[in-house]
Motif scaffolding. Structure first.
Motif, PDB file in Angstrom:
ATOM      1  N   MET A  22       0.826  -1.185   0.000  1.00 55.07           N
ATOM      2  CA  MET A  22       0.000   0.000   0.000  1.00 55.07           C
ATOM      3  C   MET A  22       0.879   1.261   0.000  1.00 55.07           C
ATOM      4  SD  MET A  22      -3.272   0.572   0.114  1.00 55.07           S
ATOM      5  CE  MET A  22      -4.509   1.681   0.639  1.00 55.07           C
ATOM      6  N   ILE A  23       1.887   1.266   0.842  1.00 51.18           N
ATOM      7  CA  ILE A  23       2.770   2.428   0.910  1.00 51.18           C
ATOM      8  C   ILE A  23       3.582   2.558  -0.379  1.00 51.18           C
ATOM      9  CG2 ILE A  23       4.762   3.408   2.101  1.00 51.18           C
ATOM     10  CD1 ILE A  23       3.622   2.304   4.684  1.00 51.18           C
ATOM     11  N   LEU A  24       4.006   1.436  -0.929  1.00 61.58           N
ATOM     12  CA  LEU A  24       4.754   1.489  -2.191  1.00 61.58           C
ATOM     13  C   LEU A  24       3.892   2.036  -3.320  1.00 61.58           C
ATOM     14  CD1 LEU A  24       6.871  -1.786  -2.129  1.00 61.58           C
ATOM     15  CD2 LEU A  24       7.659   0.577  -1.904  1.00 61.58           C
TER      16      LEU A  24
ATOM     17  N   ILE B  62       2.647   6.514  -6.952  1.00 60.84           N
ATOM     18  CA  ILE B  62       1.712   7.535  -7.444  1.00 60.84           C
ATOM     19  C   ILE B  62       2.292   8.920  -7.242  1.00 60.84           C
ATOM     20  CG2 ILE B  62      -0.536   8.609  -7.013  1.00 60.84           C
ATOM     21  CD1 ILE B  62      -1.602   5.790  -6.413  1.00 60.84           C
ATOM     22  N   PHE B  63       2.878   9.158  -6.067  1.00 55.64           N
ATOM     23  CA  PHE B  63       3.478  10.463  -5.783  1.00 55.64           C
ATOM     24  C   PHE B  63       4.601  10.782  -6.766  1.00 55.64           C
ATOM     25  CE2 PHE B  63       6.782  12.994  -3.751  1.00 55.64           C
ATOM     26  CZ  PHE B  63       6.065  14.122  -3.378  1.00 55.64           C
TER      27      PHE B  63
ATOM     28  N   PHE C 279       4.445  13.633  -9.656  1.00 50.29           N
ATOM     29  CA  PHE C 279       5.408  14.736  -9.603  1.00 50.29           C
ATOM     30  C   PHE C 279       6.210  14.814 -10.901  1.00 50.29           C
ATOM     31  CE2 PHE C 279       9.216  17.040  -8.461  1.00 50.29           C
ATOM     32  CZ  PHE C 279       8.710  18.071  -7.692  1.00 50.29           C
ATOM     33  N   ALA C 280       6.656  13.665 -11.396  1.00 51.62           N
ATOM     34  CA  ALA C 280       7.421  13.651 -12.645  1.00 51.62           C
ATOM     35  C   ALA C 280       6.579  14.123 -13.821  1.00 51.62           C
ATOM     36  CB  ALA C 280       7.957  12.248 -12.908  1.00 51.62           C
ATOM     37  N   ALA C 281       5.326  13.703 -13.865  1.00 45.94           N
ATOM     38  CA  ALA C 281       4.451  14.108 -14.965  1.00 45.94           C
ATOM     39  C   ALA C 281       4.182  15.609 -14.936  1.00 45.94           C
ATOM     40  CB  ALA C 281       3.142  13.331 -14.900  1.00 45.94           C
TER      41      ALA C 281
ATOM     42  N   ALA D 125       0.805  21.137  -7.683  1.00 39.65           N
ATOM     43  CA  ALA D 125      -0.107  20.252  -8.412  1.00 39.65           C
ATOM     44  C   ALA D 125      -0.273  18.917  -7.694  1.00 39.65           C
ATOM     45  CB  ALA D 125       0.404  20.043  -9.836  1.00 39.65           C
ATOM     46  N   VAL D 126       0.808  18.378  -7.168  1.00 41.33           N
ATOM     47  CA  VAL D 126       0.730  17.102  -6.451  1.00 41.33           C
ATOM     48  C   VAL D 126      -0.062  17.269  -5.153  1.00 41.33           C
ATOM     49  CG1 VAL D 126       2.074  15.340  -5.243  1.00 41.33           C
ATOM     50  CG2 VAL D 126       2.772  16.113  -7.506  1.00 41.33           C
TER      51      VAL D 126
END
Length: 62
Positions: free
Chosen positions: A1-3, A8-9, A13-15, A43-44
């Motif tokens: 779950m944490i991974l 997603i984070f 962020f990269a996108a 944005a994140v």
């Protein structure tokens, strides 16, 4: 779950960072890192606030 949340984070962020960098480079001719990182971070944060409200709404039968 944490991974999954970490993935997603990082992906978000990269996108956002690449989209902001492309926009700044094309329309302004320069892409300062401070602008890229601060806009991507905002944005994140907005993404996570939206996810929080969506989960809260779904949990309360919305």
């Amino acid at each position: 779950m944490i991974l999954r949340e970490l993935f997603i984070f990082l992906a978000a962020f990269a996108a956002f960072a690449s989209a902001v960098a492309a926009y700044l480079a094309v329309f302004h001719g320069e892409a300062p890192l401070k602008e890229i990182f601060s806009t991507a971070a905002a944005a994140v944060i907005g993404l996570y606030v939206g996810r929080y409200f969506e989960r809260r709404r779904l949990a309360h039968g919305g």
